[in-house]
Motif scaffolding. Structure first.
Motif, PDB file in Angstrom:
ATOM      1  N   ASN A  15      34.073  -3.186 -49.660  1.00 43.19           N
ATOM      2  CA  ASN A  15      33.229  -4.231 -50.232  1.00 43.19           C
ATOM      3  C   ASN A  15      33.061  -5.433 -49.303  1.00 43.19           C
ATOM      4  O   ASN A  15      32.527  -6.456 -49.706  1.00 43.19           O
ATOM      5  CB  ASN A  15      33.778  -4.687 -51.585  1.00 43.19           C
ATOM      6  CG  ASN A  15      35.147  -5.332 -51.479  1.00 43.19           C
ATOM      7  OD1 ASN A  15      35.786  -5.243 -50.434  1.00 43.19           O
ATOM      8  ND2 ASN A  15      35.593  -5.967 -52.541  1.00 43.19           N
ATOM      9  N   LYS A  16      33.509  -5.316 -48.051  1.00 38.37           N
ATOM     10  CA  LYS A  16      33.265  -6.366 -47.057  1.00 38.37           C
ATOM     11  C   LYS A  16      32.669  -5.697 -45.828  1.00 38.37           C
ATOM     12  O   LYS A  16      33.269  -4.790 -45.252  1.00 38.37           O
ATOM     13  CB  LYS A  16      34.556  -7.103 -46.715  1.00 38.37           C
ATOM     14  CG  LYS A  16      35.152  -7.848 -47.914  1.00 38.37           C
ATOM     15  CD  LYS A  16      36.513  -8.434 -47.594  1.00 38.37           C
ATOM     16  CE  LYS A  16      36.411  -9.670 -46.743  1.00 38.37           C
ATOM     17  NZ  LYS A  16      37.714 -10.326 -46.510  1.00 38.37           N
ATOM     18  N   ARG A  17      31.504  -6.146 -45.446  1.00 38.09           N
ATOM     19  CA  ARG A  17      30.733  -5.454 -44.412  1.00 38.09           C
ATOM     20  C   ARG A  17      30.181  -6.406 -43.363  1.00 38.09           C
ATOM     21  O   ARG A  17      29.758  -7.525 -43.674  1.00 38.09           O
ATOM     22  CB  ARG A  17      29.553  -4.716 -45.040  1.00 38.09           C
ATOM     23  CG  ARG A  17      29.941  -3.483 -45.827  1.00 38.09           C
ATOM     24  CD  ARG A  17      30.036  -2.294 -44.923  1.00 38.09           C
ATOM     25  NE  ARG A  17      30.716  -1.177 -45.551  1.00 38.09           N
ATOM     26  CZ  ARG A  17      30.826   0.027 -45.017  1.00 38.09           C
ATOM     27  NH1 ARG A  17      30.279   0.280 -43.836  1.00 38.09           N
ATOM     28  NH2 ARG A  17      31.474   0.992 -45.626  1.00 38.09           N
ATOM     29  N   ILE A 239      18.563   0.883 -51.121  1.00 39.88           N
ATOM     30  CA  ILE A 239      19.637   1.070 -52.087  1.00 39.88           C
ATOM     31  C   ILE A 239      20.282   2.445 -51.928  1.00 39.88           C
ATOM     32  O   ILE A 239      21.457   2.635 -52.274  1.00 39.88           O
ATOM     33  CB  ILE A 239      19.108   0.834 -53.519  1.00 39.88           C
ATOM     34  CG1 ILE A 239      18.863  -0.673 -53.745  1.00 39.88           C
ATOM     35  CG2 ILE A 239      20.061   1.372 -54.578  1.00 39.88           C
ATOM     36  CD1 ILE A 239      18.098  -0.991 -55.011  1.00 39.88           C
ATOM     37  N   LYS A 240      19.549   3.400 -51.362  1.00 42.97           N
ATOM     38  CA  LYS A 240      20.124   4.723 -51.099  1.00 42.97           C
ATOM     39  C   LYS A 240      21.340   4.619 -50.174  1.00 42.97           C
ATOM     40  O   LYS A 240      22.236   5.446 -50.217  1.00 42.97           O
ATOM     41  CB  LYS A 240      19.078   5.651 -50.472  1.00 42.97           C
ATOM     42  CG  LYS A 240      17.932   6.029 -51.390  1.00 42.97           C
ATOM     43  CD  LYS A 240      16.913   6.885 -50.659  1.00 42.97           C
ATOM     44  CE  LYS A 240      15.723   7.212 -51.543  1.00 42.97           C
ATOM     45  NZ  LYS A 240      14.686   8.007 -50.809  1.00 42.97           N
ATOM     46  N   ALA A 241      21.329   3.601 -49.326  1.00 45.84           N
ATOM     47  CA  ALA A 241      22.456   3.359 -48.413  1.00 45.84           C
ATOM     48  C   ALA A 241      23.318   2.215 -48.932  1.00 45.84           C
ATOM     49  O   ALA A 241      23.970   1.511 -48.162  1.00 45.84           O
ATOM     50  CB  ALA A 241      21.936   3.041 -47.015  1.00 45.84           C
ATOM     51  N   GLY A 242      23.333   2.046 -50.249  1.00 48.01           N
ATOM     52  CA  GLY A 242      24.006   0.904 -50.857  1.00 48.01           C
ATOM     53  C   GLY A 242      25.475   0.774 -50.507  1.00 48.01           C
ATOM     54  O   GLY A 242      25.981  -0.330 -50.324  1.00 48.01           O
ATOM     55  N   LEU A 243      26.183   1.899 -50.389  1.00 49.00           N
ATOM     56  CA  LEU A 243      27.608   1.845 -50.076  1.00 49.00           C
ATOM     57  C   LEU A 243      27.858   1.234 -48.710  1.00 49.00           C
ATOM     58  O   LEU A 243      28.801   0.456 -48.518  1.00 49.00           O
ATOM     59  CB  LEU A 243      28.209   3.246 -50.133  1.00 49.00           C
ATOM     60  CG  LEU A 243      29.730   3.343 -49.995  1.00 49.00           C
ATOM     61  CD1 LEU A 243      30.428   2.651 -51.161  1.00 49.00           C
ATOM     62  CD2 LEU A 243      30.171   4.796 -49.909  1.00 49.00           C
ATOM     63  N   PHE A 244      27.006   1.577 -47.739  1.00 48.32           N
ATOM     64  CA  PHE A 244      27.179   1.072 -46.375  1.00 48.32           C
ATOM     65  C   PHE A 244      26.575  -0.315 -46.181  1.00 48.32           C
ATOM     66  O   PHE A 244      26.941  -1.030 -45.246  1.00 48.32           O
ATOM     67  CB  PHE A 244      26.541   2.030 -45.371  1.00 48.32           C
ATOM     68  CG  PHE A 244      27.262   3.354 -45.243  1.00 48.32           C
ATOM     69  CD1 PHE A 244      28.515   3.550 -45.803  1.00 48.32           C
ATOM     70  CD2 PHE A 244      26.674   4.403 -44.556  1.00 48.32           C
ATOM     71  CE1 PHE A 244      29.180   4.758 -45.691  1.00 48.32           C
ATOM     72  CE2 PHE A 244      27.329   5.632 -44.427  1.00 48.32           C
ATOM     73  CZ  PHE A 244      28.584   5.811 -44.998  1.00 48.32           C
ATOM     74  N   LEU A 245      25.627  -0.693 -47.036  1.00 46.56           N
ATOM     75  CA  LEU A 245      24.949  -1.980 -46.892  1.00 46.56           C
ATOM     76  C   LEU A 245      25.475  -3.027 -47.868  1.00 46.56           C
ATOM     77  O   LEU A 245      25.014  -4.149 -47.883  1.00 46.56           O
ATOM     78  CB  LEU A 245      23.441  -1.809 -47.102  1.00 46.56           C
ATOM     79  CG  LEU A 245      22.726  -0.913 -46.097  1.00 46.56           C
ATOM     80  CD1 LEU A 245      21.269  -0.714 -46.497  1.00 46.56           C
ATOM     81  CD2 LEU A 245      22.806  -1.498 -44.688  1.00 46.56           C
ATOM     82  N   ARG A 246      26.445  -2.623 -48.676  1.00 49.65           N
ATOM     83  CA  ARG A 246      27.015  -3.477 -49.721  1.00 49.65           C
ATOM     84  C   ARG A 246      25.950  -3.846 -50.766  1.00 49.65           C
ATOM     85  O   ARG A 246      25.856  -4.981 -51.211  1.00 49.65           O
ATOM     86  CB  ARG A 246      27.656  -4.719 -49.103  1.00 49.65           C
ATOM     87  CG  ARG A 246      28.571  -5.539 -50.019  1.00 49.65           C
ATOM     88  CD  ARG A 246      29.503  -4.697 -50.883  1.00 49.65           C
ATOM     89  NE  ARG A 246      30.310  -5.492 -51.760  1.00 49.65           N
ATOM     90  CZ  ARG A 246      30.020  -5.747 -53.044  1.00 49.65           C
ATOM     91  NH1 ARG A 246      28.925  -5.267 -53.567  1.00 49.65           N
ATOM     92  NH2 ARG A 246      30.837  -6.468 -53.790  1.00 49.65           N
ATOM     93  N   LEU A 247      25.155  -2.843 -51.128  1.00 45.70           N
ATOM     94  CA  LEU A 247      24.135  -3.013 -52.159  1.00 45.70           C
ATOM     95  C   LEU A 247      24.381  -2.086 -53.338  1.00 45.70           C
ATOM     96  O   LEU A 247      23.462  -1.744 -54.079  1.00 45.70           O
ATOM     97  CB  LEU A 247      22.737  -2.756 -51.572  1.00 45.70           C
ATOM     98  CG  LEU A 247      22.207  -3.826 -50.614  1.00 45.70           C
ATOM     99  CD1 LEU A 247      20.972  -3.334 -49.889  1.00 45.70           C
ATOM    100  CD2 LEU A 247      21.902  -5.125 -51.370  1.00 45.70           C
TER     101      LEU A 247
END
Length: 263
Positions: A15-17, A239-247
């Protein structure tokens, strides 16, 4: 509980990117993607610190400096001590996301940057957002990025459809060993949909952010209409890349919410 990565024997929270927008090949559209991401972070009330590292074309600073708490910071990615500046900010401000818009030609500095972030033990994971054009150089630069960073970072590959929306536009990437390699490293691919040049030109004339432009007093109906259709489509893609973009948990907005949210 947050998911974690095991990095050098330590657990780094997802959760920190540090989200790094890079294209290496100039003109791929990385700055507009960086601007769009910053717009999303602000709209979703995500604590973000933004860095514009492109002194020749500081789009992130020009469009968002007024609306980001503390302003958009301008630094040179290859300047002496930049890693210490970043680490001090992360330690003192503890943002959820540190967003960096990089100029082309700084790939040689990625290795030291990644190692410095990891050794700092501040709990940040790096996401490399690689924005592709249709030319072969984009694929070559992505290959070099993978060779330098390997599995030490996460990858989001953005196909900028400004350069063409059919399968042929990105055939050099789609059929490449580089694509196979980055997908094996867990990369997430997204498309960035284009908008007509006159709308971008109008936003540039205002030095405004995207959501800010929708709500700008006196904005032309045709411009607002195109923006309110374009923004949700690209939000859905990113949002498809939400895990990597913190979205994670973010939702694409509609006309009403775009008109209600003032960044």
């Amino acid at each position: 509980m947050s998911q974690t990565y095991l990095i050098n024997g330590e657990r780094a929270a997802l959760n920190k990117r540090i989200v790094v927008c890079t294209g290496e090949k100039g003109g791929t559209g990385k700055s507009i993607v960086a601007r769009f991401l910053l717009d999303m972070y602000l709209a979703n009330l995500i604590h973000v610190v933004a860095y514009d590292c492109d002194s020749n074309n500081p789009q992130l600073w020009r469009h968002y400096n007024r609306v980001v708490n503390g302003g958009v910071k301008t630094i040179k990615f290859n300047q002496h001590g930049v890693n210490e500046i970043l680490k001090n900010d992360l330690q003192q401000l503890s943002p959820t996301v540190a967003l960096m818009d990089l100029p082309s030609g700084v790939g040689d500095y990625f290795k030291d940057f990644v190692q410095d972030v990891q050794s700092s033990s501040l709990g940040y994971r790096i996401t490399m957002v690689s924005v592709l054009g249709r030319v072969k150089d984009s694929v070559i630069q992505l290959k070099r990025l993978i060779e330098v960073c390997g599995n030490q970072v996460d990858y989001v590959v953005v196909r900028n459809l400004y350069w063409g929306e059919d399968e042929k536009a990105f055939i050099k990437y789609n059929s490449s060993k580089t694509r196979q390699s980055v997908l094996e490293l867990g990369a997430i691919e997204v498309d960035f949909l284009p908008i007509v040049d006159r709308v971008i030109d109008r936003i540039d004339s205002l030095d405004a952010g995207f959501t800010e432009a929708v709500n700008y007093e006196g904005i032309e109906v045709s411009v607002m209409g195109r923006l309110t259709a374009w923004i949700p489509k690209n939000e859905s893609e990113l949002i498809k890349a939400g895990l990597f973009l913190r979205l994670e948990g973010a939702k694409s907005r509609n006309y009403q919410t775009l008109k209600q949210v003032i960044i």
